[in-house]
Design an enzyme around this catalytic site. Structure first.
Site, PDB file in Angstrom:
ATOM      1  N   GLN A 194      -4.247  -1.612   9.817  1.00  0.00           N
ATOM      2  CA  GLN A 194      -4.224  -2.938   9.192  1.00  0.00           C
ATOM      3  C   GLN A 194      -4.842  -3.981  10.127  1.00  0.00           C
ATOM      4  O   GLN A 194      -4.484  -4.083  11.293  1.00  0.00           O
ATOM      5  CB  GLN A 194      -2.770  -3.318   8.858  1.00  0.00           C
ATOM      6  CG  GLN A 194      -2.615  -4.614   8.081  1.00  0.00           C
ATOM      7  CD  GLN A 194      -3.176  -4.541   6.665  1.00  0.00           C
ATOM      8  OE1 GLN A 194      -3.151  -3.493   6.020  1.00  0.00           O
ATOM      9  NE2 GLN A 194      -3.699  -5.659   6.168  1.00  0.00           N
TER      10      GLN A 194
ATOM     11  N   ASP B 209     -10.871   3.292   4.403  1.00  0.00           N
ATOM     12  CA  ASP B 209     -11.320   1.897   4.315  1.00  0.00           C
ATOM     13  C   ASP B 209     -12.850   1.813   4.273  1.00  0.00           C
ATOM     14  O   ASP B 209     -13.408   0.769   3.967  1.00  0.00           O
ATOM     15  CB  ASP B 209     -10.835   1.130   5.564  1.00  0.00           C
ATOM     16  CG  ASP B 209      -9.798   0.079   5.219  1.00  0.00           C
ATOM     17  OD1 ASP B 209      -9.567  -0.139   4.008  1.00  0.00           O
ATOM     18  OD2 ASP B 209      -9.224  -0.521   6.147  1.00  0.00           O
TER      19      ASP B 209
ATOM     20  N   LYS C 191       0.843  -1.208   0.000  1.00  0.00           N
ATOM     21  CA  LYS C 191       0.000   0.000   0.000  1.00  0.00           C
ATOM     22  C   LYS C 191       0.875   1.254   0.000  1.00  0.00           C
ATOM     23  O   LYS C 191       0.614   2.212  -0.723  1.00  0.00           O
ATOM     24  CB  LYS C 191      -0.920  -0.001   1.232  1.00  0.00           C
ATOM     25  CG  LYS C 191      -2.057  -1.008   1.102  1.00  0.00           C
ATOM     26  CD  LYS C 191      -2.803  -1.215   2.395  1.00  0.00           C
ATOM     27  CE  LYS C 191      -3.772  -2.382   2.251  1.00  0.00           C
ATOM     28  NZ  LYS C 191      -4.265  -2.910   3.523  1.00  0.00           N
TER      29      LYS C 191
END
Ligand SMILES: NC(=O)c1ccc[n+]([C@@H]2O[C@H](COP(=O)([O-])OP(=O)(O)OC[C@H]3O[C@@H](n4cnc5c(N)ncnc54)[C@H](OP(=O)(O)O)[C@@H]3O)[C@@H](O)[C@H]2O)c1
Length: 294
Positions: free
Chosen positions: A98, A121, A54
């Site tokens: 994460q 997200d 990422k």
């Protein structure tokens, strides 16, 4: 029928090029750089690989990509403080923690602590609510990737019967929310299936577009696919494979060879939905940066 194989890598690379162009224009116009910070807690090697990917992908499109690495012993208070610091940092437009977190940390609590305007997200309850009330701010990246694949492939979603197997907050439910919308690549009739579904094959065989996100390799057989359907396989499960240097390979949910004989188009694993996820995450970071100057 032999299905057309959908090249998710090519679509993702097109999306990333578009984002890179927009980032360059944005920087020129506004004099600052969109940025994402990923927080990782603990030493899980697979998670570290995802996070590095990422960071690198953000930098490749001209964004700031940063990683905050915390030890597995990080306390709830320390992690909440890290999130709070990032919430207050104007140079950070996207925050991603994460998952999975170590057991002593409550993932829902941490997601709720992220400023919803930086929750790229799309998992904060405020963003979930906005998606389902037709005012999407950030849709989760993987379902967005699925929708973009359908649009790029010219699949008629409007009026189609889409059957989604899997009801997770990350994939199944937000994908249903997106496809129930009224815009491009939406306006579908959506059925969501799960382990409580009585006759899964009867449901999947009614699908014009079948999306599987169970994480169970082989859970969708050729017999479960309606002839001519479009099959999107979100599943990515590590399966032991001694013939590979890594010792594993990635398997989708769909028995590809069987389904490809029945479907009109199908995504492979790897190389289908997977590459789209990071591309759509970057799309959300750009949206977030744009919202600060709107
Ligand atoms: N390509 C990517 O970038 C990407 C991103 C995210 C996820 N994924 C992959 O997508 C898969 C799903 O991820 P997830 O986070 O959504 O997983 P998850 O939270 O485990 O959810 C799986 C869903 O599938 C349902 N399910 C499992 N077995 C089933 C069966 N035999 N029949 C019907 N429904 C069944 C479960 O039903 P219940 O709710 O009843 O248990 C659940 O709703 C995983 O392989 C994951 O690695 C890939």
């Amino acid at each position: 029928m032999t299905a057309r194989i959908i090249d998710g890598k090519a679509i993702a690379s097109k999306v990333r090029e578009e984002i890179a162009t927009e980032v360059a224009e944005f920087k020129q116009k506004h004099g600052f750089t969109p940025g994402i910070t990923v927080v990782i807690v603990g030493d899980d090697p697979a998670s570290h690989v995802y996070v590095r990917n990422k960071e690198r992908a953000a930098q490749q499109v001209g964004m700031n990509g940063a990683v905050v690495k915390l030890s597995a012993e990080t306390t709830r208070e320390q992690l909440l403080q890290t999130v709070s610091d990032l919430n207050g940092d104007a140079s950070v437009h996207g925050i991603l923690v994460q998952i999975p977190l170590p057991d002593h940390l409550d993932e829902d609590e941490i997601v709720r602590a992220i400023d919803p305007r930086k929750d790229v997200d799309g998992l904060h309850p405020e963003n979930v609510g906005l998606l389902f009330s037709g005012q999407t701010r950030f849709a989760p990246a993987t379902p967005q990737g699925v929708q973009r694949i359908l649009v790029e492939e010219g699949v008629e979603v409007r009026g189609a019967h889409v059957v989604i197997v899997g009801r997770s907050n990350l994939v199944g439910k937000p994908l249903a929310g997106l496809l129930l919308g009224r815009g491009e690549g939406a306006n579908a009739t959506v059925t969501i299936c799960h382990t409580g579904t009585k006759d899964l094959a009867a449901e999947t065989r009614r699908a014009d577009v079948l999306v599987s996100a169970t994480g169970i390799p082989g859970s969708i057989t050729g017999e479960m696919v309606k002839p001519g359907a479009v099959v999107i396989d979100v599943g990515t499960t590590r399966v032991e494979d001694a013939s590979r240097k890594s010792g594993y390979r990635l398997a989708g949910d769909v028995l590809f060879d069987e389904a490809a004989k029945v479907a009109s188009a199908i995504t492979p694993v790897p190389g289908g939905v997977g590459p789209m996820t990071i591309a759509m995450l970057l799309h959300n970071v750009l949206l977030s940066a744009k919202s600060t100057v709107a």
